[in-house]
Design an enzyme around this catalytic site. Structure first.
Site, PDB file in Angstrom:
ATOM      1  N   ASP A   1     -24.356  43.958 -30.382  1.00 57.89           N
ATOM      2  CA  ASP A   1     -25.407  42.943 -30.419  1.00 57.89           C
ATOM      3  C   ASP A   1     -24.893  41.549 -30.095  1.00 57.89           C
ATOM      4  OD1 ASP A   1     -26.884  45.045 -31.418  1.00 57.89           O
ATOM      5  OD2 ASP A   1     -27.636  43.960 -33.162  1.00 57.89           O
TER       6      ASP A   1
ATOM      7  N   HIS B   1     -20.833  43.778 -33.160  1.00 58.14           N
ATOM      8  CA  HIS B   1     -21.128  42.546 -32.422  1.00 58.14           C
ATOM      9  C   HIS B   1     -19.970  42.219 -31.480  1.00 58.14           C
ATOM     10  CE1 HIS B   1     -23.693  42.395 -35.987  1.00 58.14           C
ATOM     11  NE2 HIS B   1     -24.507  41.648 -35.261  1.00 58.14           N
TER      12      HIS B   1
END
Length: 194
Positions: free
Chosen positions: A6, A150
């Protein structure tokens, strides 16, 4: 199992792409529209390398607490940015913070976007600790799971080689979210694991 990343792309995404290419691993990238506009070459590389591109809103907005107009704008602007960069129109989205509600479901259904959440969250954004991320992902992953990480954190990218090696040794095969399900996902619906 599906590895998902992400909030990118950012500078650390390039190193992650090198790692994934070396391991012949495909992942799903939930992209922030502003970052796409700042680094379209990285998004093009993600696409060229065979990764799945998905929508993570334009400004990392809390969609579950936003007006209908804001949700629509956040998603539409990101769809447009990804399409401009790659020619691809995503069919998956992940609401930032996992924040979703009936309104988000209605809007994503109308826009042709399935909502993809996750089964494993190593809280890499909080710990910023490579060993902790590796331990949690390897320890908590089960067949059919979706792992949230992430690519904007170098500490997370540094954990990926060991994660790939250790999960492969357990017999895991790494696929995109769409490959995990093996069929088109229903727009508006939430998916957490296969």
């Amino acid at each position: 199992m599906a590895l998902t990343f992400d909030d990118g792309p950012m500078a650390s995404t390039a190193k992650l792409l090198d790692i994934l290419a070396a391991g012949k691993v495909k992942a799903t990238f939930f992209l922030v529209g502003q970052a796409v506009e700042e680094a379209p070459e990285l998004v093009r590389r993600e696409h060229a390398d065979g990764h799945e591109l998905a929508n993570h809103s334009y400004s990392h907005a809390d969609l579950g607490r936003s007006s209908s107009a804001k949700v629509t704008s956040e998603l539409a602007r990101t769809q447009a940015a990804i399409k401009r960069a790659t020619g691809v129109t995503p069919t998956l989205m992940r609401p930032p913070y996992g924040s979703t509600d009936k309104q988000v479901a209605t809007i994503t259904k109308r826009m042709g976007l399935a909502q993809v959440l996750w089964t494993v969250d190593p809280l890499d954004w909080q710990s910023r600790n490579t060993k902790s991320v590796e331990r949690k992902v390897v320890g908590e992953t089960r067949p059919g799971y979706i792992v949230l990480m992430h690519d904007i954190h170098p500490s997370t990218v540094a954990a990926v080689p060991s994660i790939l090696k250790r999960l492969a040794a357990k017999g895991y095969v790494f696929v995109t979210v769409s490959e995990l399900y093996g069929k088109p996902l229903a727009p508006g619906r939430k998916y957490i694991e296969r």
